[in-house]
Design a protein around this motif. Structure first.
Motif, mmCIF file in Angstrom:
data_model
loop_
_atom_site.group_PDB
_atom_site.id
_atom_site.type_symbol
_atom_site.label_atom_id
_atom_site.label_comp_id
_atom_site.label_asym_id
_atom_site.label_seq_id
_atom_site.Cartn_x
_atom_site.Cartn_y
_atom_site.Cartn_z
ATOM 1 N N LEU A 153 5.610 9.922 12.856
ATOM 2 C CA LEU A 153 5.911 10.171 11.448
ATOM 3 C C LEU A 153 7.341 9.758 11.124
ATOM 4 O O LEU A 153 7.608 9.236 10.038
ATOM 5 N N GLU A 154 8.247 9.965 12.054
ATOM 6 C CA GLU A 154 9.625 9.512 11.836
ATOM 7 C C GLU A 154 9.662 7.984 11.727
ATOM 8 O O GLU A 154 10.352 7.429 10.869
ATOM 9 N N ASP A 155 8.898 7.305 12.572
ATOM 10 C CA ASP A 155 8.850 5.842 12.527
ATOM 11 C C ASP A 155 8.255 5.341 11.213
ATOM 12 O O ASP A 155 8.772 4.403 10.618
ATOM 13 N N THR A 156 7.147 5.937 10.775
ATOM 14 C CA THR A 156 6.464 5.434 9.581
ATOM 15 C C THR A 156 7.107 5.891 8.283
ATOM 16 O O THR A 156 7.094 5.161 7.298
ATOM 17 N N MET A 157 7.685 7.108 8.290
ATOM 18 C CA MET A 157 8.242 7.650 7.060
ATOM 19 C C MET A 157 9.758 7.537 6.988
ATOM 20 O O MET A 157 10.337 7.690 5.922
ATOM 21 N N GLY A 158 10.394 7.318 8.131
ATOM 22 C CA GLY A 158 11.848 7.198 8.141
ATOM 23 C C GLY A 158 12.565 8.525 7.980
ATOM 24 O O GLY A 158 13.727 8.553 7.584
ATOM 25 N N VAL A 159 11.882 9.627 8.269
ATOM 26 C CA VAL A 159 12.502 10.935 8.134
ATOM 27 C C VAL A 159 12.032 11.841 9.270
ATOM 28 O O VAL A 159 10.889 11.771 9.700
ATOM 29 N N ASP A 160 12.965 12.648 9.777
ATOM 30 C CA ASP A 160 12.645 13.667 10.770
ATOM 31 C C ASP A 160 13.135 14.997 10.213
ATOM 32 O O ASP A 160 14.314 15.321 10.319
ATOM 33 N N PRO A 161 12.257 15.766 9.578
ATOM 34 C CA PRO A 161 12.701 17.012 8.949
ATOM 35 C C PRO A 161 13.235 18.035 9.935
ATOM 36 O O PRO A 161 13.981 18.924 9.555
ATOM 37 N N PHE A 162 12.895 17.899 11.208
ATOM 38 C CA PHE A 162 13.372 18.846 12.200
ATOM 39 C C PHE A 162 14.852 18.646 12.509
ATOM 40 O O PHE A 162 15.534 19.576 12.883
ATOM 41 N N SER A 163 15.342 17.440 12.344
ATOM 42 C CA SER A 163 16.757 17.187 12.613
ATOM 43 C C SER A 163 17.599 17.243 11.344
ATOM 44 O O SER A 163 18.810 17.405 11.430
ATOM 45 N N THR B 213 0.836 -1.178 0.000
ATOM 46 C CA THR B 213 0.000 0.000 0.000
ATOM 47 C C THR B 213 0.879 1.239 0.000
ATOM 48 O O THR B 213 1.793 1.346 0.802
ATOM 49 N N VAL B 214 0.606 2.173 -0.901
ATOM 50 C CA VAL B 214 1.334 3.423 -0.967
ATOM 51 C C VAL B 214 0.419 4.514 -0.408
ATOM 52 O O VAL B 214 -0.698 4.680 -0.862
ATOM 53 N N VAL B 215 0.897 5.223 0.585
ATOM 54 C CA VAL B 215 0.098 6.219 1.282
ATOM 55 C C VAL B 215 0.751 7.578 1.084
ATOM 56 O O VAL B 215 1.966 7.703 1.160
ATOM 57 N N SER B 216 -0.039 8.603 0.861
ATOM 58 C CA SER B 216 0.527 9.939 0.685
ATOM 59 C C SER B 216 0.981 10.513 2.024
ATOM 60 O O SER B 216 0.458 10.151 3.082
ATOM 61 N N VAL B 217 1.937 11.404 1.959
ATOM 62 C CA VAL B 217 2.428 12.077 3.154
ATOM 63 C C VAL B 217 1.269 12.820 3.816
ATOM 64 O O VAL B 217 1.077 12.738 5.027
ATOM 65 N N ARG B 218 0.485 13.542 3.020
ATOM 66 C CA ARG B 218 -0.660 14.290 3.542
ATOM 67 C C ARG B 218 -1.601 13.375 4.318
ATOM 68 O O ARG B 218 -2.002 13.689 5.439
ATOM 69 N N SER B 219 -1.946 12.249 3.739
ATOM 70 C CA SER B 219 -2.864 11.321 4.395
ATOM 71 C C SER B 219 -2.302 10.807 5.709
ATOM 72 O O SER B 219 -3.029 10.691 6.698
ATOM 73 N N GLU B 220 -1.023 10.505 5.727
ATOM 74 C CA GLU B 220 -0.406 9.994 6.954
ATOM 75 C C GLU B 220 -0.366 11.065 8.035
ATOM 76 O O GLU B 220 -0.654 10.796 9.197
ATOM 77 N N VAL B 221 -0.021 12.293 7.672
ATOM 78 C CA VAL B 221 0.013 13.377 8.651
ATOM 79 C C VAL B 221 -1.380 13.603 9.234
ATOM 80 O O VAL B 221 -1.552 13.669 10.455
ATOM 81 N N LEU B 222 -2.388 13.698 8.380
ATOM 82 C CA LEU B 222 -3.751 13.919 8.852
ATOM 83 C C LEU B 222 -4.219 12.769 9.735
ATOM 84 O O LEU B 222 -4.860 12.988 10.769
#
Length: 108
Positions: A75-85, A26-35
């Protein structure tokens, strides 16, 4: 950018989060995951969440700093990215739309 996720939480319908399916994943959009995370954390923390719109000021969302920290961690766990760091001179996004774009840009 989109990322892979193997399952959809039971309280979400697949059609509300799934943008396409590739090879059984399943491919999920970033927007959908954040919401989804905003909704889930608000529910878990018994917070009344303001209607989610791009112009929603995060400080007026109904979530406190603990809730936002939980969302960022998930979001870091599910997306593998932490934009704050990873972002240099990153300012905390002011609106929900800014927050989503922050993650979309980091996921590229």
């Amino acid at each position: 950018m989109q990322y892979d996720r193997m399952s959809v939480p039971a309280d979400q319908t697949a059609s509300s989060r799934v943008t396409q399916s590739q090879q059984g994943r399943t491919v999920v959009s970033v927007r959908s995951e954040v919401l989804s995370q905003f909704q889930q954390v608000a529910k878990e923390q018994n917070k009344t969440l303001a209607p989610l719109a791009d112009d929603l000021v995060l400080l007026e969302s109904g979530l406190d700093s603990l809730c936002v920290a939980i969302i960022v961690t998930r979001l870091e766990d599910t997306m593998g990215v932490d934009p704050f760091s990873t972002a240099e001179d990153a300012e905390f996004p002011a609106t929900l739309g800014d927050f989503i774009r922050f993650y979309e840009n980091a996921a590229k």
